[in-house]
Design a protein around this motif. Sequence first.
Motif, PDB file in Angstrom:
ATOM      1  N   LYS A  50      -7.565   5.792   2.351  1.00 18.45           N
ATOM      2  CA  LYS A  50      -6.335   5.010   2.205  1.00 18.45           C
ATOM      3  C   LYS A  50      -6.464   3.643   2.873  1.00 18.45           C
ATOM      4  O   LYS A  50      -5.892   2.661   2.392  1.00 18.45           O
ATOM      5  CB  LYS A  50      -5.155   5.771   2.817  1.00 18.45           C
ATOM      6  N   PRO A  90       9.602   5.775  10.614  1.00 16.61           N
ATOM      7  CA  PRO A  90       9.295   4.427  10.136  1.00 16.61           C
ATOM      8  C   PRO A  90      10.557   3.564  10.186  1.00 16.61           C
ATOM      9  O   PRO A  90      11.515   3.856   9.486  1.00 16.61           O
ATOM     10  CB  PRO A  90       8.847   4.644   8.685  1.00 16.61           C
ATOM     11  N   SER A 134      10.344  -3.290   3.449  1.00 15.15           N
ATOM     12  CA  SER A 134      11.215  -2.711   2.420  1.00 15.15           C
ATOM     13  C   SER A 134      12.639  -3.277   2.417  1.00 15.15           C
ATOM     14  O   SER A 134      13.268  -3.352   1.374  1.00 15.15           O
ATOM     15  CB  SER A 134      11.294  -1.196   2.590  1.00 15.15           C
ATOM     16  N   MET A 153      -4.138   1.772  10.623  1.00 12.78           N
ATOM     17  CA  MET A 153      -4.562   1.654   9.221  1.00 12.78           C
ATOM     18  C   MET A 153      -4.155   0.310   8.626  1.00 12.78           C
ATOM     19  O   MET A 153      -4.911  -0.322   7.881  1.00 12.78           O
ATOM     20  CB  MET A 153      -3.969   2.797   8.394  1.00 12.78           C
ATOM     21  N   ARG A 172      -6.547  -2.648   7.169  1.00 11.47           N
ATOM     22  CA  ARG A 172      -6.453  -3.291   5.849  1.00 11.47           C
ATOM     23  C   ARG A 172      -6.476  -4.805   6.000  1.00 11.47           C
ATOM     24  O   ARG A 172      -7.167  -5.510   5.259  1.00 11.47           O
ATOM     25  CB  ARG A 172      -5.155  -2.886   5.151  1.00 11.47           C
ATOM     26  N   HIS A 202      -9.215  -7.737   4.567  1.00 13.40           N
ATOM     27  CA  HIS A 202      -8.822  -8.828   3.676  1.00 13.40           C
ATOM     28  C   HIS A 202      -8.769 -10.162   4.405  1.00 13.40           C
ATOM     29  O   HIS A 202      -8.336 -11.161   3.833  1.00 13.40           O
ATOM     30  CB  HIS A 202      -7.473  -8.519   3.034  1.00 13.40           C
ATOM     31  N   ASP A 232      -6.767 -11.141   6.613  1.00 16.89           N
ATOM     32  CA  ASP A 232      -5.429 -11.691   6.827  1.00 16.89           C
ATOM     33  C   ASP A 232      -4.724 -11.033   8.007  1.00 16.89           C
ATOM     34  O   ASP A 232      -3.606 -10.544   7.897  1.00 16.89           O
ATOM     35  CB  ASP A 232      -4.583 -11.638   5.555  1.00 16.89           C
ATOM     36  N   ARG A 284      -0.788 -10.839   8.962  1.00 15.53           N
ATOM     37  CA  ARG A 284      -0.170 -10.974   7.636  1.00 15.53           C
ATOM     38  C   ARG A 284       1.352 -11.023   7.728  1.00 15.53           C
ATOM     39  O   ARG A 284       2.003 -11.838   7.080  1.00 15.53           O
ATOM     40  CB  ARG A 284      -0.615  -9.777   6.787  1.00 15.53           C
ATOM     41  N   THR A 341       6.872   2.726  -0.168  1.00 17.19           N
ATOM     42  CA  THR A 341       6.143   1.962   0.853  1.00 17.19           C
ATOM     43  C   THR A 341       5.946   2.775   2.136  1.00 17.19           C
ATOM     44  O   THR A 341       4.819   2.830   2.645  1.00 17.19           O
ATOM     45  CB  THR A 341       6.847   0.619   1.135  1.00 17.19           C
ATOM     46  N   PRO A 342       6.967   3.425   2.676  1.00 20.96           N
ATOM     47  CA  PRO A 342       6.707   4.268   3.854  1.00 20.96           C
ATOM     48  C   PRO A 342       5.643   5.335   3.614  1.00 20.96           C
ATOM     49  O   PRO A 342       4.813   5.586   4.484  1.00 20.96           O
ATOM     50  CB  PRO A 342       8.074   4.893   4.145  1.00 20.96           C
ATOM     51  N   LYS A 390       3.149   5.124   1.602  1.00 21.37           N
ATOM     52  CA  LYS A 390       1.839   4.475   1.487  1.00 21.37           C
ATOM     53  C   LYS A 390       1.395   3.801   2.774  1.00 21.37           C
ATOM     54  O   LYS A 390       0.209   3.495   2.940  1.00 21.37           O
ATOM     55  CB  LYS A 390       1.881   3.436   0.362  1.00 21.37           C
ATOM     56  N   THR A 391       2.340   3.530   3.686  1.00 22.09           N
ATOM     57  CA  THR A 391       1.969   2.835   4.930  1.00 22.09           C
ATOM     58  C   THR A 391       2.353   3.671   6.155  1.00 22.09           C
ATOM     59  O   THR A 391       1.507   4.304   6.767  1.00 22.09           O
ATOM     60  CB  THR A 391       2.635   1.445   4.999  1.00 22.09           C
ATOM     61  N   ALA A 441       1.086   7.157   6.293  1.00 16.78           N
ATOM     62  CA  ALA A 441      -0.212   7.333   5.623  1.00 16.78           C
ATOM     63  C   ALA A 441      -1.236   8.108   6.444  1.00 16.78           C
ATOM     64  O   ALA A 441      -2.203   8.635   5.890  1.00 16.78           O
ATOM     65  CB  ALA A 441      -0.785   5.971   5.231  1.00 16.78           C
ATOM     66  N   MET A 474       8.476  -9.816  -2.483  1.00 18.33           N
ATOM     67  CA  MET A 474       8.027 -10.475  -1.244  1.00 18.33           C
ATOM     68  C   MET A 474       6.642  -9.987  -0.835  1.00 18.33           C
ATOM     69  O   MET A 474       5.798 -10.762  -0.378  1.00 18.33           O
ATOM     70  CB  MET A 474       9.039 -10.219  -0.127  1.00 18.33           C
ATOM     71  N   ASP A 475       6.429  -8.694  -0.987  1.00 15.62           N
ATOM     72  CA  ASP A 475       5.139  -8.132  -0.591  1.00 15.62           C
ATOM     73  C   ASP A 475       4.023  -8.646  -1.517  1.00 15.62           C
ATOM     74  O   ASP A 475       2.937  -9.000  -1.058  1.00 15.62           O
ATOM     75  CB  ASP A 475       5.208  -6.603  -0.626  1.00 15.62           C
ATOM     76  N   ARG A 488       3.211 -12.147  -0.489  1.00 16.03           N
ATOM     77  CA  ARG A 488       2.332 -12.208   0.695  1.00 16.03           C
ATOM     78  C   ARG A 488       0.889 -11.987   0.277  1.00 16.03           C
ATOM     79  O   ARG A 488      -0.022 -12.684   0.729  1.00 16.03           O
ATOM     80  CB  ARG A 488       2.723 -11.124   1.706  1.00 16.03           C
ATOM     81  N   ASN A 489       0.686 -10.999  -0.583  1.00 20.48           N
ATOM     82  CA  ASN A 489      -0.686 -10.702  -1.024  1.00 20.48           C
ATOM     83  C   ASN A 489      -1.280 -11.878  -1.784  1.00 20.48           C
ATOM     84  O   ASN A 489      -2.461 -12.196  -1.620  1.00 20.48           O
ATOM     85  CB  ASN A 489      -0.696  -9.441  -1.893  1.00 20.48           C
ATOM     86  N   HIS A 531      -2.552 -14.473   0.563  1.00 17.39           N
ATOM     87  CA  HIS A 531      -3.757 -14.094   1.308  1.00 17.39           C
ATOM     88  C   HIS A 531      -4.897 -13.710   0.383  1.00 17.39           C
ATOM     89  O   HIS A 531      -5.944 -13.271   0.839  1.00 17.39           O
ATOM     90  CB  HIS A 531      -3.439 -12.943   2.261  1.00 17.39           C
ATOM     91  N   ASP A 558      -5.172 -11.232  -1.530  1.00 21.27           N
ATOM     92  CA  ASP A 558      -5.517  -9.813  -1.556  1.00 21.27           C
ATOM     93  C   ASP A 558      -4.555  -9.016  -2.420  1.00 21.27           C
ATOM     94  O   ASP A 558      -3.966  -8.034  -1.983  1.00 21.27           O
ATOM     95  CB  ASP A 558      -5.642  -9.220  -0.148  1.00 21.27           C
ATOM     96  N   ARG A 570      -3.752  -5.043  -2.490  1.00 18.49           N
ATOM     97  CA  ARG A 570      -4.105  -4.660  -1.116  1.00 18.49           C
ATOM     98  C   ARG A 570      -3.962  -3.149  -0.900  1.00 18.49           C
ATOM     99  O   ARG A 570      -4.831  -2.517  -0.306  1.00 18.49           O
ATOM    100  CB  ARG A 570      -3.172  -5.415  -0.169  1.00 18.49           C
ATOM    101  N   ILE A 571      -2.855  -2.594  -1.349  1.00 20.15           N
ATOM    102  CA  ILE A 571      -2.708  -1.134  -1.305  1.00 20.15           C
ATOM    103  C   ILE A 571      -2.662  -0.659  -2.748  1.00 20.15           C
ATOM    104  O   ILE A 571      -1.648  -0.769  -3.421  1.00 20.15           O
ATOM    105  CB  ILE A 571      -1.445  -0.722  -0.556  1.00 20.15           C
ATOM    106  N   THR A 575      -3.781   5.483  -4.836  1.00 18.62           N
ATOM    107  CA  THR A 575      -4.508   6.340  -3.889  1.00 18.62           C
ATOM    108  C   THR A 575      -4.626   7.773  -4.408  1.00 18.62           C
ATOM    109  O   THR A 575      -4.689   8.722  -3.625  1.00 18.62           O
ATOM    110  CB  THR A 575      -3.788   6.356  -2.519  1.00 18.62           C
TER     111      THR A 575
END
Lengths: 435, 435
Positions: A33, A140, A148, A319, A323, A327, A329, A332, B143-144, B146-147, B150, B319-320, B323-324, B327, B329, B332-333, B336
Amino acid sequence: MAEEIKVALLGAGTVGGGVIKVLEKNAADISKKAGKPIRLVKIFGLKENLPQYKENYGDNYIYTDRIEDILEDKDIKIVVELIGREHPAKEYIARALANGKSVVTANKDVIAKYGKELFAVAEANNCDLMFEASVAGGIPIITPLKTSLAANEILSIMGIVNGTTNYMLTKMTREGLDYNDVLKEAQVKGYAESDPTADVGGMDAARKIVILASIAFNTRFSLEDVAVEGIQNISAQDIKFAKELGYTIKLLAVAKKDKNYGISIAVRPTMLPNDHPLSNVNDVYNAIFVVGDAVGDTMFMGMGAGRFPTASAVCADIMDAARNLQHGDGGRIACTCFNKKKLCDKQNMFAPCYIRMNVTDEPGALSSIAAAFASQKVSLRNVVQKDLPNGNAEIVVITHSVSELNLEMALNLLKVLPVVEKICSVIRVEDKDMD
Amino acid sequence: MAEEIKVALLGAGTVGGGVIKVLEKNAADISKKAGKPIRLVKIFGLKENLPQYKENYGDNYIYTDRIEDILEDKDIKIVVELIGREHPAKEYIARALANGKSVVTANKDVIAKYGKELFAVAEANNCDLMFEASVAGGIPIITPLKTSLAANEILSIMGIVNGTTNYMLTKMTREGLDYNDVLKEAQVKGYAESDPTADVGGMDAARKIVILASIAFNTRFSLEDVAVEGIQNISAQDIKFAKELGYTIKLLAVAKKDKNYGISIAVRPTMLPNDHPLSNVNDVYNAIFVVGDAVGDTMFMGMGAGRFPTASAVCADIMDAARNLQHGDGGRIACTCFNKKKLCDKQNMFAPCYIRMNVTDEPGALSSIAAAFASQKVSLRNVVQKDLPNGNAEIVVITHSVSELNLEMALNLLKVLPVVEKICSVIRVEDKDMD
């Protein structure tokens, strides 16, 4: 970029040990991941702790009591600070960042007090300073606020962010017990420390709401901005009255935005309507209730402390930092405190309030009390009077929404009224229907 | 990199309009948090809708009914797909990704059905394909997972992810009403569609749990993997029995991992103990309860649908993605789903179960029913028998934890027993204490 991302741990006690176990157990999936293997290589601790660390965590790691072994090791890209307290944790974090390492920490004291300075160092070095674990353990909340919910104007945050006091209040509510009995039991069970002041007095929650409010309102707040009150004065009597009136008493950390007058931040025992989602968050669970202009009401619930829940948050940050390293960054999502601080003053902070007092049971007592409230424009919503065995009477009042200033002045008047023996409790009420 | 990040919107109905409003209202802060101004430039819609769009959203945007105006505009970096349904939404998403644009969507049908194919296109083009809004509206959950969560091995996910059915069950529970009356009222209020099949039949929830389970267990699941049952057979009678026994009935979407036997996924009316956090999630609120090996129990609650809650999630993804882009990227995620699918078979799926049946009120009825259960090794925890006005009796049984296979065989036996007039309800029970 190296084939794996090397990590060092400062402190391998309860939470640090949890981080080691999670990284070991879930290593394969974590690597997939995160994009690359994450490898814990060094563990720093006080000399006297190292033998125990070795015994607990085995030979896969290099153990050291020289901080330079970590801060000057160019291969180490992420430093995880879990030694706690302010010093030398703050200095280690600053030096790691200055050396170009990303830092993950669970240290609310350092973030609440030295955040501004440390985020500047992180930014100057394109590094991450991540701190999800500093508030509400495994729940979280920092990342969701920064990602989010980021498109929202946040209107308020209310949190049950201290497990000790939530355990105690839950027990008082369920069993009708008094504060001191429950505190003793919580100490025996290990839910409260032998010196419980930081928990029961509200300072632990205050540090957490400082961090949450700073992110939510994009403004750097500090502990001095928080009105703090603990649960020491909450009695079985108050809880009984609250129940009768349809409320549950929780220690809430609250930060609210008034469009015209600014932000107010407080930690206080608060009466919540029984159908409010936070009312049903019991025992050592924590929860944060966030209201945004777009998303409306949201709530995040879970374990606010403990070895593995906190490790869950720490490892997620590791994690995410990994990431960013891949990248290129780092930093970020940096510090977002771009707004100037504007705190709400007492005359523009409003809430209903519950007041319980002992009065002499004589003709005119209630009328002089009512007059004192009225003189400060405090209007009353409920009034209950009960005779006490000692010849006195107990009067419980719930006001309509009242400003902090008027409440304070009314209480000052009441205190000097001859009929008022004692003002026993003053508890804010969080109830939309009464605004 | 351009000075601002240009965005196009496909579809400007309820949610699209919300996105426009949020981006306008919170523009300044969104830009600061995202790192650069995010500017919506073009809005795509059917020719007949464009005049209404213009009237609603003004002259700041270019309106078009030619999809090429967006897909071939090299300045547009993020495409937000909000037209809904499978086609042509899926094709537009694929083409946008193939042209190197990041895509944000709220389209659960497309993600649940074509996710695999689309994520591959995204990855091949280093683009983001983000879909937080596709499950549970404004609640941060994709998002929670995945991040923030995770680092955990996820053990189970249970969600109330359909607002219509939660509204209906809440109303049935509070007011003792029957299914059909509540459905009519929900339709009048606009909480249920005129054809409510997808909601009340569980398929809407099934699409959402497919998405959540795929992320949680790093495995691509599809609709065929879900056992789906709606709330159409839930009667006031069942809710009354549930109350008496200390349970609340919710339509739960559940995905669980058995270490040895694999994953089971189901959408079903389920009895939850009243003190379970999901039991207190009422009306149109949604909530997702996630259990991880490190974090323990967590819950995410909020509005699962609606213009602004959904827009909150869409804008966060924009927004996310922005950001990518800054940068470099994108992606980025990424997807998975690296695990091979392993579904649990019926003989290794266990839960207690509530069964209500009408039986002829004659000697030996209960004993023949008990024998049928026993012959399939189904042991009973509670048995309640009540006489009915028509001379029949009603028997309600709660079993101990039983495998789906044994339950199915026992039900087949019961159906052909002469004393059993009708098996009225079969409802799984989610209760740790009974496992």
